[in-house]
Design a protein around this motif. Structure first.
Motif, PDB file in Angstrom:
ATOM      1  N   ILE A  27      13.163  -5.168   5.335  1.00 40.45           N
ATOM      2  CA  ILE A  27      12.777  -6.892   5.797  1.00 40.45           C
ATOM      3  C   ILE A  27      11.273  -6.656   6.201  1.00 40.45           C
ATOM      4  CG2 ILE A  27      12.061  -9.275   7.365  1.00 40.45           C
ATOM      5  CD1 ILE A  27      15.635  -8.703   7.054  1.00 40.45           C
ATOM      6  N   ALA A  28      11.259  -5.499   7.152  1.00 34.57           N
ATOM      7  CA  ALA A  28       9.291  -5.344   8.032  1.00 34.57           C
ATOM      8  C   ALA A  28       8.780  -4.850   6.547  1.00 34.57           C
ATOM      9  CB  ALA A  28       9.896  -4.153   9.142  1.00 34.57           C
ATOM     10  N   GLU A  29       9.450  -3.482   6.226  1.00 39.65           N
ATOM     11  CA  GLU A  29       9.033  -2.915   5.048  1.00 39.65           C
ATOM     12  C   GLU A  29       8.623  -4.007   3.286  1.00 39.65           C
ATOM     13  OE1 GLU A  29      10.408  -0.457   1.757  1.00 39.65           O
ATOM     14  OE2 GLU A  29       9.137   1.617   2.886  1.00 39.65           O
ATOM     15  N   GLY A  30       9.139  -4.891   3.855  1.00 39.12           N
ATOM     16  CA  GLY A  30       9.106  -5.642   2.608  1.00 39.12           C
ATOM     17  C   GLY A  30       8.216  -6.278   2.419  1.00 39.12           C
ATOM     18  N   ILE A  31       7.961  -7.096   4.167  1.00 39.68           N
ATOM     19  CA  ILE A  31       6.524  -7.856   4.891  1.00 39.68           C
ATOM     20  C   ILE A  31       5.295  -7.535   4.877  1.00 39.68           C
ATOM     21  CG2 ILE A  31       5.707  -9.095   6.339  1.00 39.68           C
ATOM     22  CD1 ILE A  31       8.475  -9.536   7.287  1.00 39.68           C
ATOM     23  N   ALA A  32       5.084  -5.934   5.261  1.00 38.80           N
ATOM     24  CA  ALA A  32       4.190  -4.831   5.391  1.00 38.80           C
ATOM     25  C   ALA A  32       3.780  -4.811   3.421  1.00 38.80           C
ATOM     26  CB  ALA A  32       4.201  -3.795   5.980  1.00 38.80           C
ATOM     27  N   LEU A  33       4.742  -4.841   2.710  1.00 41.16           N
ATOM     28  CA  LEU A  33       4.332  -4.461   1.032  1.00 41.16           C
ATOM     29  C   LEU A  33       3.575  -6.259   0.465  1.00 41.16           C
ATOM     30  CD1 LEU A  33       6.657  -2.042  -0.099  1.00 41.16           C
ATOM     31  CD2 LEU A  33       4.377  -1.366   0.650  1.00 41.16           C
ATOM     32  N   LEU A  34       4.045  -7.158   0.801  1.00 39.58           N
ATOM     33  CA  LEU A  34       4.105  -8.397   0.377  1.00 39.58           C
ATOM     34  C   LEU A  34       2.608  -8.060   1.066  1.00 39.58           C
ATOM     35  CD1 LEU A  34       3.985 -10.585  -0.815  1.00 39.58           C
ATOM     36  CD2 LEU A  34       5.183 -11.678   1.173  1.00 39.58           C
ATOM     37  N   LEU A  55      13.673  -1.401  18.651  1.00 37.36           N
ATOM     38  CA  LEU A  55      12.298  -1.732  18.390  1.00 37.36           C
ATOM     39  C   LEU A  55      12.208  -0.867  16.958  1.00 37.36           C
ATOM     40  CD1 LEU A  55       9.621  -3.764  18.310  1.00 37.36           C
ATOM     41  CD2 LEU A  55       8.660  -1.642  20.658  1.00 37.36           C
ATOM     42  N   THR A  56      12.124   0.672  16.845  1.00 28.17           N
ATOM     43  CA  THR A  56      12.104   1.270  15.763  1.00 28.17           C
ATOM     44  C   THR A  56      12.983   0.643  14.671  1.00 28.17           C
ATOM     45  OG1 THR A  56      11.713   2.764  17.414  1.00 28.17           O
ATOM     46  CG2 THR A  56      12.248   3.929  15.534  1.00 28.17           C
ATOM     47  N   ALA A  57      14.173   0.473  15.036  1.00 26.11           N
ATOM     48  CA  ALA A  57      14.655   0.243  14.011  1.00 26.11           C
ATOM     49  C   ALA A  57      14.392  -1.129  13.167  1.00 26.11           C
ATOM     50  CB  ALA A  57      16.706   0.346  13.959  1.00 26.11           C
TER      51      ALA A  57
END
Length: 152
Positions: free
Chosen positions: A16-23, A8-10
């Motif tokens: 991808i998770a960072e990209g969504i958060a930055l978007l 879950l942490t990974a």
């Protein structure tokens, strides 16, 4: 072997998770300034500045900004509030766009609405979002990333 928590942490800390958060951060910050920009122009026009905008920038508290008060302030602010959000949404020159918005936010906080309450209610959030984008860039879902890959 990875535990369930490790997986879950990974997944939550990956590209991808960072990209969504930055978007989402780019769109949220851009939306604030875009909506402000649209209040400064005539309804139905792209960039025709309202008479009330010129008046606003020649009257307190907006006329407290050194150099950028009056007519010049109305033009620079209106056009900048239109241009920088477009950069952020596209993820094009993200760091530069976020730096411009950070600068605008600090000018607003220092010269226009210097009250501490305004800082804690509003401007600290804008600064936080701008700093995240300055530090991390546009992320996976940005033109910056696409251009960077093409140019090597």
């Amino acid at each position: 072997m990875m535990t369930m928590m490790g997986k879950l942490t990974a997944g939550l800390s990956g590209e991808i998770a960072e990209g969504i958060a930055l978007l989402f951060t780019r769109v949220a910050l851009a939306g604030i300034f875009w909506r402000s920009a649209r209040t400064k122009v005539e309804e139905g026009s792209l960039l025709t500045i309202r008479d009330t905008t010129f008046f606003q920038f020649s009257d307190a508290p907006f006329n407290q900004v050194p150099v950028l008060n009056g007519e010049l302030g109305a033009y620079v602010t209106t056009y900048t509030e239109h241009f920088l959000p477009i950069l952020l949404v596209l993820g094009l020159a993200t760091r530069l766009g976020a730096l411009g918005i950070l600068g605008m936010t600090l000018v607003i906080q220092i010269f226009v609405f210097p009250e501490v309450a305004v800082w804690w209610q509003t401007h600290i959030l804008w600064v936080a979002m701008a700093l995240i984008l300055i530090v991390r860039g546009g992320g996976l879902f940005s033109l910056d990333r696409l251009i960077g890959q093409r140019l090597g």
